[in-house]
Design a protein around this motif. Structure first.
Motif, PDB file in Angstrom:
ATOM      1  N   ASP A  52      23.710 -10.423 -22.822  1.00  0.00           N
ATOM      2  CA  ASP A  52      22.674 -10.592 -21.807  1.00  0.00           C
ATOM      3  C   ASP A  52      23.284 -10.665 -20.408  1.00  0.00           C
ATOM      4  OD1 ASP A  52      19.955 -11.123 -20.886  1.00  0.00           O
ATOM      5  OD2 ASP A  52      20.616 -13.192 -20.598  1.00  0.00           O
ATOM      6  N   ILE A  53      24.320 -11.473 -20.253  1.00  0.00           N
ATOM      7  CA  ILE A  53      24.984 -11.606 -18.961  1.00  0.00           C
ATOM      8  C   ILE A  53      25.702 -10.309 -18.600  1.00  0.00           C
ATOM      9  CG2 ILE A  53      26.863 -12.771 -17.729  1.00  0.00           C
ATOM     10  CD1 ILE A  53      25.962 -15.371 -19.107  1.00  0.00           C
ATOM     11  N   ALA A  54      26.358  -9.667 -19.562  1.00  0.00           N
ATOM     12  CA  ALA A  54      27.036  -8.403 -19.297  1.00  0.00           C
ATOM     13  C   ALA A  54      26.045  -7.343 -18.822  1.00  0.00           C
ATOM     14  CB  ALA A  54      27.782  -7.929 -20.548  1.00  0.00           C
ATOM     15  N   CYS A  55      24.873  -7.286 -19.452  1.00  0.00           N
ATOM     16  CA  CYS A  55      23.829  -6.341 -19.026  1.00  0.00           C
ATOM     17  C   CYS A  55      23.407  -6.624 -17.595  1.00  0.00           C
ATOM     18  CB  CYS A  55      22.614  -6.420 -19.946  1.00  0.00           C
ATOM     19  SG  CYS A  55      22.845  -5.665 -21.554  1.00  0.00           S
ATOM     20  N   SER A  56      23.227  -7.887 -17.260  1.00  0.00           N
ATOM     21  CA  SER A  56      22.818  -8.273 -15.909  1.00  0.00           C
ATOM     22  C   SER A  56      23.884  -7.906 -14.883  1.00  0.00           C
ATOM     23  CB  SER A  56      22.537  -9.778 -15.843  1.00  0.00           C
ATOM     24  OG  SER A  56      21.426 -10.106 -16.637  1.00  0.00           O
ATOM     25  N   MET A  63      25.829   0.088 -12.748  1.00  0.00           N
ATOM     26  CA  MET A  63      26.589   0.849 -13.726  1.00  0.00           C
ATOM     27  C   MET A  63      26.091   0.573 -15.133  1.00  0.00           C
ATOM     28  SD  MET A  63      30.219  -1.275 -13.664  1.00  0.00           S
ATOM     29  CE  MET A  63      30.681  -0.350 -12.260  1.00  0.00           C
ATOM     30  N   THR A  64      26.605   1.333 -16.067  1.00  0.00           N
ATOM     31  CA  THR A  64      26.244   1.148 -17.470  1.00  0.00           C
ATOM     32  C   THR A  64      27.166   0.112 -18.104  1.00  0.00           C
ATOM     33  OG1 THR A  64      27.767   2.843 -18.270  1.00  0.00           O
ATOM     34  CG2 THR A  64      25.544   3.580 -17.634  1.00  0.00           C
ATOM     35  N   LEU A  65      26.761  -0.379 -19.262  1.00  0.00           N
ATOM     36  CA  LEU A  65      27.638  -1.287 -20.010  1.00  0.00           C
ATOM     37  C   LEU A  65      28.941  -0.579 -20.386  1.00  0.00           C
ATOM     38  CD1 LEU A  65      25.365  -3.264 -22.480  1.00  0.00           C
ATOM     39  CD2 LEU A  65      26.820  -4.203 -20.695  1.00  0.00           C
ATOM     40  N   LYS A  66      28.834   0.692 -20.718  1.00  0.00           N
ATOM     41  CA  LYS A  66      30.037   1.452 -21.066  1.00  0.00           C
ATOM     42  C   LYS A  66      31.026   1.439 -19.909  1.00  0.00           C
ATOM     43  CE  LYS A  66      31.578   5.944 -22.668  1.00  0.00           C
ATOM     44  NZ  LYS A  66      31.200   7.283 -23.092  1.00  0.00           N
ATOM     45  N   GLU A  67      30.541   1.646 -18.692  1.00  0.00           N
ATOM     46  CA  GLU A  67      31.417   1.613 -17.519  1.00  0.00           C
ATOM     47  C   GLU A  67      31.990   0.214 -17.296  1.00  0.00           C
ATOM     48  OE1 GLU A  67      29.531   4.940 -14.540  1.00  0.00           O
ATOM     49  OE2 GLU A  67      28.329   3.148 -14.948  1.00  0.00           O
ATOM     50  N   LEU A  68      31.163  -0.806 -17.496  1.00  0.00           N
ATOM     51  CA  LEU A  68      31.609  -2.184 -17.310  1.00  0.00           C
ATOM     52  C   LEU A  68      32.742  -2.534 -18.271  1.00  0.00           C
ATOM     53  CD1 LEU A  68      31.153  -4.918 -15.848  1.00  0.00           C
ATOM     54  CD2 LEU A  68      29.558  -5.486 -17.682  1.00  0.00           C
ATOM     55  N   PHE A  69      32.660  -2.015 -19.487  1.00  0.00           N
ATOM     56  CA  PHE A  69      33.662  -2.332 -20.504  1.00  0.00           C
ATOM     57  C   PHE A  69      34.745  -1.268 -20.640  1.00  0.00           C
ATOM     58  CE2 PHE A  69      30.259  -5.201 -21.857  1.00  0.00           C
ATOM     59  CZ  PHE A  69      30.991  -6.364 -21.984  1.00  0.00           C
TER      60      PHE A  69
END
Length: 78
Positions: A52-56, A63-69
């Motif tokens: 939830d926090i990662a999505c926020s 950016m997308t979650l893929k980019e974040l990770f």
């Protein structure tokens, strides 16, 4: 902590992304609707953010979650 190295690498990656987007910890926290201390603790590798926090955070940085990770991490266990 079992995955301490991974959390530290993710925290450094988040900090790099945040600075690249020219966003302060406080601004990121405000947009992501989390506490500034939460952002600080993630960047320091002290806590494991929920999905939830990662999505926020991803949304707040545009950016997308893929980019974040998308960061390098080598698991040392074999």
């Amino acid at each position: 902590m079992k995955n301490e190295d991974c959390l530290i690498k993710f925290g450094l990656h988040l900090k790099e992304l945040r600075k690249k987007h020219n966003v302060s910890q406080q601004r990121l926290a405000d947009i992501a609707d989390v506490g500034k201390r939460t952002i600080q603790r993630i960047e320091e590798g002290q806590i494991n953010p929920s999905i939830d926090i990662a999505c926020s955070i991803a949304f707040a940085l545009g950016m997308t979650l893929k980019e974040l990770f998308d960061f390098e991490y080598e698991d040392r266990e074999e």
